[in-house]
Design a protein around this motif. Sequence first.
Motif, short mmCIF file in Angstrom:
data_model
loop_
_atom_site.label_atom_id
_atom_site.label_comp_id
_atom_site.label_asym_id
_atom_site.label_seq_id
_atom_site.Cartn_x
_atom_site.Cartn_y
_atom_site.Cartn_z
N VAL A 169 0.99 -1.31 -0.05
CA VAL A 169 -0.09 0.06 0.07
C VAL A 169 1.07 1.24 0.01
CG1 VAL A 169 -1.72 1.24 1.46
CG2 VAL A 169 -2.22 -1.09 1.09
N ARG A 170 1.87 1.16 0.66
CA ARG A 170 2.56 2.52 1.13
C ARG A 170 3.42 2.47 -0.45
NH1 ARG A 170 4.89 1.13 4.99
NH2 ARG A 170 6.73 0.13 4.45
N ALA A 171 3.98 1.53 -1.03
CA ALA A 171 4.89 1.69 -2.00
C ALA A 171 4.05 2.06 -3.19
CB ALA A 171 5.56 0.36 -2.39
N ALA A 172 2.67 1.59 -3.37
CA ALA A 172 1.82 2.03 -4.53
C ALA A 172 1.59 3.54 -4.28
CB ALA A 172 0.77 1.01 -4.77
N LYS A 173 1.06 4.05 -3.12
CA LYS A 173 0.78 5.34 -2.95
C LYS A 173 1.97 6.19 -3.40
CE LYS A 173 -2.83 4.99 0.38
NZ LYS A 173 -3.32 5.29 1.62
N GLU A 174 3.08 6.03 -2.95
CA GLU A 174 4.54 6.79 -3.26
C GLU A 174 4.81 6.86 -4.67
OE1 GLU A 174 6.21 8.76 -1.38
OE2 GLU A 174 5.09 8.52 0.34
N ASN A 175 4.60 5.62 -5.29
CA ASN A 175 5.06 5.49 -6.74
C ASN A 175 4.10 6.07 -7.62
OD1 ASN A 175 7.18 3.98 -5.99
ND2 ASN A 175 6.23 1.80 -6.46
N GLY A 176 2.73 6.04 -7.49
CA GLY A 176 1.51 6.57 -8.12
C GLY A 176 1.90 8.08 -7.77
N LYS A 177 2.07 8.62 -6.85
CA LYS A 177 2.57 10.25 -6.63
C LYS A 177 3.49 10.64 -7.67
CE LYS A 177 2.11 11.87 -2.61
NZ LYS A 177 2.31 12.06 -1.05
N THR A 178 4.65 9.67 -7.60
CA THR A 178 5.74 10.01 -8.34
C THR A 178 5.63 9.86 -9.94
OG1 THR A 178 7.23 9.19 -6.46
CG2 THR A 178 8.45 9.43 -8.59
N LEU A 179 4.60 9.08 -10.20
CA LEU A 179 4.56 8.89 -11.67
C LEU A 179 3.60 10.06 -12.10
CD1 LEU A 179 4.55 5.01 -11.87
CD2 LEU A 179 6.36 6.64 -12.64
N GLY A 180 2.93 10.82 -11.26
CA GLY A 180 1.86 11.71 -11.55
C GLY A 180 0.36 11.17 -12.03
N MET A 181 0.05 10.21 -11.53
CA MET A 181 -1.16 9.50 -11.53
C MET A 181 -2.19 10.56 -10.87
SD MET A 181 -0.30 6.46 -12.86
CE MET A 181 -1.71 5.54 -12.61
N LYS A 182 -3.35 10.80 -11.74
CA LYS A 182 -4.33 11.62 -11.31
C LYS A 182 -5.07 11.09 -10.03
CE LYS A 182 -4.80 14.21 -15.51
NZ LYS A 182 -5.75 14.84 -16.40
N SER A 183 -5.35 9.98 -10.12
CA SER A 183 -6.10 9.28 -8.95
C SER A 183 -5.51 8.14 -8.59
CB SER A 183 -7.71 9.03 -9.32
OG SER A 183 -7.82 8.16 -10.31
N SER A 184 -4.86 7.97 -7.43
CA SER A 184 -4.24 6.68 -6.89
C SER A 184 -4.61 6.41 -5.59
CB SER A 184 -2.72 7.04 -6.99
OG SER A 184 -2.08 5.68 -6.53
#
Length: 933
Positions: free
Chosen positions: A915-930
Amino acid sequence: MAMRPWREIAVPHEDVLKGTFQQAEFAADITQVHDGLATPEYQDAVLFFQRTYITEGMRLLLDSVVRRLAGKGGDPVIQLQTAFGGGKTHTMLAVLHLAQAKSASELAGIPAILDKAGVLTLPKARVAVLDGTKLAPNQPRKVDGHVIRTLWGELAWQLGGAAAYARLAESDAAGTSPGKEVLTGLIRDAAPCVILLDEMVAYIRQFDDNNALSGGTFGSNLSFIQALTEAMKAVPNAVLLASLPESHREVGDQRGVAALEALEHYFGRVQAVWKPVATDEAFEIVRRRLFAEIKDQPAADAVCRAFADHYVTHAAELPGETQDGQYLDRMRAAYPIHPEVFERLYKDWSSLPNFQRTRGVLKLMAKVIHRLWQSDNKDLLLMPGSLPLSDGTVRADVTTYLPAGWDPVLERDVDGDRSEPADIEQREPRFGALQACRRAARTIFLGSAPTGTNEVARGLETERVILGCLQPGQAPHVYKDALGRLETRLTFLNTANGRWWLDVRPNLRREMEERKRRFDEPDVIEAIRLALTRVMGPSAIEHVHLFTPAGDIPDDWGLRLVVLPPAAAWSRSGPNAARDAATAILRMRGEQPRQKQNRLLFLAAEADQVMHLKDTARALLAWRSIEADIKDLRLNLDALQSRQAEQNRAQANDTVHRLVREAFKCLIAPTQAPKPSGELGDIEWEIFPLNPAAPGLGKEVDRVVAENELVIREWAPIHLGNMLKRWFWKDGVVDIPALDAWQKTCQYLYFPRLAGSSVMQAAIAAGAVSRDFFGLAYGKDDEGYRGFSFGHSTSPILDASLLLIEPKHAATYEEKTRPAPVAASTLAGGPVTDTPPTAAGTGTSATPPLPSSPQARQLTRYFASVELDPIKASVQFSKIVSELVELFTSTPGTRVNIRVDVEAEDSRGFGEGIVRAAKENGKTLGMKSSDFE
């Protein structure tokens, strides 16, 4: 005027010609001469001086002796101390003959010495010879009823017989040295006299302090020498000459060393005038002993001048000393022997323990001259490269001075009908014509055999090897090439840093030759392939296949250069493996027929180069294995051999790369031309040579391809139009898909070979603005062409919908689809009339502007969605981008939107780390909703 060989100008002495000389004849024995038992050339004073070259040292010594015997000064004691074979005994013989001569004026070279000394008549002197090798310390000599035991007893008997002996008989019987006064009186009564002491160290070293011998003791003999040297000073017309060895290695054991050091001490207080024989003086000494006369001096001078001129012409290939004017003088002095022979014998061979400088040279050269005379040798000079080392007597003589093991070296690597150099000369006539390989090997042997393994710079420089071989009219590069061939063939030849030497130990090349057998054909081919990869470098041809099987060469639209393996080499005569291999690849891809035949070019090696290339590649593999074994301590070599292995590996690597460039220079292009009947002819193979010296093989291929238009990178629309007229627009066909035309150029060899589809696309775009070549459309249905364009600029996309229309048909279609004229009143909303109104004031009809032809509805938006395999997503997405997205982005003005939806479900629930890694990676990759739920 043609130069004459040495045998026509220089005449050897009869004993040299007949081979009747004996080794002992070259060893002057002073006792035999004194006793009247020597051979004529030593016994007869006149003959002796005819064959003796009076060197500067001998001249000074004889001058001193003449003055002393005439009572006009001169040194009372002269010490002769030189290296083994340095001419000591010969000099003492000259003094003996001079002292006993009835008429000194008859002796060659002596009158000038007498004149300079101011002596008109030289008195005949008594001569006493004390030879340490003849006398025995414990074996008294019985003469006329007297028993002579000691050196001083022998001296007295020789100078004055029984009366003189009686003066010191008691000292002789007791073995004690007589005093200086007794010796002075003895010498004064015998004067003028000459006392010659030879091999005194050999005599005195036999005494042991613990045992008294009949000849006295060690100390009494040294006391005698001391008293004798002092007595000589008191007698103005008496002279003493004593020969001493130069080094301790000539005196034997420690007793001999002690004797030498003691004698040096007593003689050291006397200034000796002896000057050793210089190398240049040795030229004349040897020549006089070996040759009776030079019967044509101008011819000899002409030969020497020709050598000197040839050396100047090839100055860069020879040692610097040959450019000095003095070198010509040295050749004249040494004629008919080349100075380089003396340089090697006197500087290198005289360093060997048993080689006497002058005597050893005389003995060896007498055998050499006899053998060359018998074999009708035609050399201009006797050179290092002339030595007949295949002759058993010459070979036995030179190997006598060397350590064991040199016989197989000479037999295999230097000289003889079965030697490697002779075999090379038999196979290569340009070497055989000059005996270049054997002459080079002989020169290397002469200059390297006596050198030690611990020397910093072993062997001969390349320039000095050439000096030992080269004659006027010959080119140095032939001998350089011969050295290169010897390097690859000889077992005992070594080379490093531009120097060459032979050794009894096999060189690393033999180890390499044995290892070459370990590597099979696939190993060799792979080594060549790797070298070819490096040599190839970048190329404009997108795909290059090195030794790739036909089944692994794709049959697609890409342009490909197929490099055939060495086994498929191009031959200019006989069976042509390259053509057969290329034909097989062109026809089939594995078990399937090849469709895109016009996408292939071939590169092959020349058949004549393949064997040498493969052999060198195998040698490279062998050197690599040796170097690896050295690093892994599996092969124990010294530092020099390790460096040689590294250098040989690097050299072999460079040679393989060079040979790859020289071999793979046949660029092959398949073509097929139609016959006049319209049928297609057979496939033909055009060969285009590549330049091996070009910087990169790939760039050289590009150059040849461009210059010969084997690949078209810029295509004018007129050529496209002509191709379409000839091959496509016929038999009622007026339009064809552009993509089909492109694909046909890839398939059939009678079409031009385009670099890629972009070349045809550019040609279509360039021709679209003209009405001379073709019209364009994007499809065709019952109502006509869609997106028809004729003579208008456009940016065509080469796909299945693009049509190329025959220009006359396009013009007809354009005219046919042009709408009928519309009346102006109708355009303004009024009624339509059959007759158009007349323009005001002109009476002519006015044609209203034509509306644009009705167009089919244009498609303006594309959309698609796909589900990706999460395991192969990266590959699938990359393919989507390259084959779909780039299709739209290549057209200016097209807006492309890409959205990525990622959805993951796990009924067990996701762990905290995920969960923590997915949220951080989504933010880094510029995902609009993650987020998670």
